[in-house]
Design an enzyme around this catalytic site. Structure first.
Site, PDB file in Angstrom:
ATOM      1  N   ASP A 331      42.693  69.752  54.595  1.00 38.14           N
ATOM      2  CA  ASP A 331      43.628  69.497  53.791  1.00 38.14           C
ATOM      3  C   ASP A 331      43.506  68.125  53.034  1.00 38.14           C
ATOM      4  OD1 ASP A 331      45.896  70.658  52.679  1.00 38.14           O
ATOM      5  OD2 ASP A 331      47.475  69.744  54.296  1.00 38.14           O
ATOM      6  N   ASP A 393      51.051  74.768  56.270  1.00 37.61           N
ATOM      7  CA  ASP A 393      51.869  73.823  56.737  1.00 37.61           C
ATOM      8  C   ASP A 393      53.122  74.238  57.818  1.00 37.61           C
ATOM      9  OD1 ASP A 393      50.403  71.977  55.294  1.00 37.61           O
ATOM     10  OD2 ASP A 393      51.990  72.449  53.348  1.00 37.61           O
TER      11      ASP A 393
END
Length: 558
Positions: A331, A393
Site C-alpha cells: 500500500d 482497508d
C-alpha cells in the site's frame, strides 16, 4: 468556483465548478474578497491570434472563449494584453488542468480556468446574457460529515465480520459430528491462508494494479462484472441465515434430475438467490447515478466483505503478521513511491481508485465504500463529491479481528482480544482521517491500520502471557479438554476445566486408552453453547491416545 449573478439583479447568484491552475495566478479563498466583473460571451472565437480580439478589447472583463487550435498560454496572453481580468475557456470535452511552463507562468498575471460547455449554457439560460462573475478558490473543509458514515460502516463491518467468522469457525469444528446434508444447511468451507498463498495474492494484486493503470478503460468492465457476481454471492450468504429462520414457506422443489436442483432446495432460497442477483444487476445498470447508486454499492460491498471474512481464515498470528506487513509495504509503495516512477507524477493507487482523469469511459472501480460529501461547501458541485475507502482497508485488518475472536473463544478470554483489536482498528481509521485532512492527499490507510491492530493485539497477548499460543495458534488445540480415556499430558499440568472434573475422579490405575466409560458414570456432555470449550465426548482419538489437533490451526500446519 465561478460565482455568477445577473446584472439586472433580482435572482440569487449561483456557483459553478471550474478547473483552475494556481500557477497562472492565485484566486482569493473568500467570495467576499473576489471582484464581480462582467462575463463576456466570446465563444464564437478560439482566441488564438490578435485578429480574434474584439475592437475595444476585454477591459475589466472575464471573457468566455472556445477551446482548441492553440495553447492555453497563447489564449491567456492575448486576453491579458487586451485588458482582461481573467479567462474562462469553455470545453465540450473532459476538463483538464490548463498547463504551461515556468516562464509562461511568470509572464501571466491573470487567472485562467476551464468551464464545461453545459455549465455555460446553464449560466445564460438562468441569468440571461448580461451577467457578472467572480472567480474564487474556496478552501476545502478539513473533514466532512460523510467521514462519520464511512467510519461506522467500516468499523461495523470489521466487528460484525470478525465476530461472525470466529463464531462460525469454532461452532463448525465442535459440531463436526452433526452433519446435515440438507442443501440449505451446507455452509461454504473456510479457506486457510498459507504463506505461499499470501505471496501469490500480493503478486496478483501488484500485477492487476499495474494493468489497470495502463489499460484502465478495458479492464474496468471486467472488475465491474466480477464485483456484480461476488457481491450477489456475498449478499446471499448474509441473508440466507435470516431467511432460513423464517417459520413459513418451506416447500421444496419437486423431484427432478437437474444439476443442483436434484437436491430439492427450498423455493424461498431460490427466490433469495434471484433477489440478490437482481440487486447486483440493478446496481450494474444504474451504477453511474450519483444520487442513489452509491447506497446499493455500499450495501453490496459490505455484504461482499462479510462473505470474504467468513470464508478466508488466517490460522495463526504468524500468518496474520505476514499478510498485514506485506500488504502494508504494498500500500505504501503504490501510494507514496510510484509518483516518482510515473511520467505524470501521480500515484498509481490513487489514479486507479479514483479513475484516471483522461479515461474515455469515466467509469469508477466499485471496490470501495463511497459516501457523497454532506457539507454545504461549493466544492460539492465539482467532479469529486465522494469520499472513498477501499475494501482492502476493511478486509485485511478484518482477518486479524476474526483470528482474535476465534482465539478468544478457545482460551475463554471473554473476547478481550476481539474487542481490543476492533478498537485498535477504529483508532487507526481515525488517524487515517486526520492524516487525510492534514495532508490533503490520498492516504494508504494500511499505513495506520496495520501498526495499530498488530501492536495492540501483540501487546495484549504479551501482557496476558499468551504470546506463544497466540503466535502459533496452539491455544486452539492445547486448551481443548481431553476425552475421559485420554492420558494426562506429559508437557505439564493443564488448567482444570469443568469437563476435566470427570477425568480427575477416575482411578489412577486405569489404562490410558480404553473404551468409553460405562453407563454407571457417564461423562457430562460439554456443548460449545454452554462452555465455549471442549470437543464432544464422541470425538475419536488417535492410536497414540492423544486428542487430535484441529486441522489447520497449529503453527506446524502452517
Amino acid at each position: 468556483m465561478v460565482h455568477v449573478v445577473s446584472e439586472a439583479g433580482g435572482s440569487q447568484g449561483k456557483d459553478y465548478c471550474v478547473l483552475y491552475n494556481p500557477q497562472w495566478a492565485h484566486l482569493p479563498h473568500d467570495l467576499s474578497k473576489a471582484s464581480l466583473l462582467q462575463l463576456r460571451d466570446w465563444t464564437s472565437s478560439v482566441l488564438c491570434s490578435p485578429a480574434d480580439l474584439p475592437a475595444r478589447g476585454f477591459s475589466n472583463q472575464i471573457p468566455l472563449v472556445a477551446r482548441g487550435n492553440c495553447t492555453f498560454y497563447e489564449k491567456v496572453r492575448l486576453a491579458q494584453g487586451s485588458g482582461a481580468r481573467g479567462l474562462l475557456v469553455v470545453s465540450k470535452e473532459t476538463l483538464v488542468p490548463p498547463g504551461g511552463n515556468k516562464t509562461q507562468y511568470d509572464e501571466i498575471g491573470i487567472p485562467v480556468a476551464l468551464l464545461s460547455h453545459r455549465d455555460m449554457l446553464d449560466i445564460f439560460k438562468s441569468f440571461g446574457r448580461a451577467v457578472r462573475a467572480a472567480l474564487y478558490a474556496p478552501n476545502e473543509p478539513m473533514l466532512d460529515y460523510n467521514m462519520v458514515i464511512i467510519f461506522i460502516m467500516a468499523v461495523g463491518t470489521v466487528a460484525l465480520g470478525g465476530y461472525w467468522a470466529g463464531s462460525r469457525d469454532v461452532k463448525k469444528r465442535y459440531m463436526k459430528h452433526k452433519r446435515d446434508d440438507g442443501p440449505e444447511k451446507q455452509e461454504d468451507e473456510a479457506v486457510d491462508v498459507t504463506p505461499v498463498m499470501i505471496c501469490v495474492f500480493v503478486v496478483l494484486c501488484c500485477s492487476m494494479l499495474v494493468l489497470l493503470y495502463y489499460f484502465y478503460d478495458k479492464l474496468v468492465y471486467v472488475i465491474i462484472g466480477i464485483f456484480c457476481l461476488a457481491s450477489s454471492t456475498g449478499l446471499y450468504s448474509c441473508l440466507a441465515p435470516l431467511v432460513q429462520r423464517l417459520p413459513f414457506c418451506r416447500c421444496r422443489v419437486p423431484d427432478n434430475s437437474l444439476p443442483y436442483f436434484h437436491k430439492r432446495p427450498q423455493v424461498r432460497m431460490l427466490l433469495l438467490a434471484l433477489f440478490c442477483l437482481a440487486v447486483s444487476v440493478v446496481w450494474g445498470v444504474f451504477r453511474n447515478e450519483d444520487q442513489w447508486a452509491w447506497i446499493l454499492q455500499d450495501a453490496l460491498g459490505i455484504a461482499f466483505c462479510l462473505y470474504t471474512l467468513k470464508t478466508i481464515r488466517l490460522p495463526t498470528f504468524k500468518a496474520c503478521t505476514l499478510l498485514l506487513l506485506v500488504l502494508f509495504v504494498y500500500d505504501v509503495f503504490f501510494v507514496f513511491i510510484t509518483p516518482f516512477l510515473t511520467k505524470s507524477g501521480n500515484s498509481i493507487m490513487v489514479e486507479v481508485a479514483t479513475g484516471p482523469s483522461d479515461s474515455a469511459t469515466h467509469e469508477k472501480l466499485p471496490m470501495v465504500l463511497k459516501v457523497p460529501r454532506l457539507n454545504a461547501s461549493p466544492l460539492a458541485l465539482c467532479d469529486r463529491p465522494f469520499s472513498l475507502l477501499g475494501f482492502g482497508d476493511i478486509l485485511v485488518p478484518g482477518l486479524l479481528v476474526a483470528y482474535c475472536h476465534r482465539f478468544d473463544i478457545q482460551v475463554q478470554s471473554s473476547r478481550v482480544y476481539f474487542v481490543v483489536c476492533t478498537i485498535a482498528y477504529g483508532i487507526g481509521l481515525l488517524v487515517t482521517f486526520m492524516a487525510l485532512a492534514l495532508m490533503q492527499r490520498g492516504q494508504p490507510a494500511l499505513l495506520y491500520l496495520v501498526p495499530c491492530t498488530l501492536i495492540a493485539s501483540c501487546a495484549l497477548a504479551l501482557w496476558r502471557r499468551e504470546l506463544g499460543m497466540f503466535w502459533t495458534g496452539s491455544g486452539f488445540a492445547k486448551d481443548l479438554p481431553q476425552p475421559p480415556w485420554a492420558p494426562a499430558s506429559a508437557d505439564g499440568p493443564q488448567p482444570l476445566k469443568d469437563s476435566d472434573a470427570t477425568v480427575s475422579q477416575q482411578s489412577p490405575g486405569e489404562e490410558p486408552v480404553r473404551s468409553p466409560v460405562s453407563g454407571e458414570q457417564p461423562p457430562e456432555p460439554s456443548t460449545p453453547q454452554e462452555t465455549g470449550l471442549g470437543t464432544p465426548a464422541q470425538e475419536p482419538v488417535s492410536p497414540t491416545g492423544r486428542t487430535p489437533d484441529p486441522a489447520g490451526l497449529t503453527g506446524a500446519s502452517a
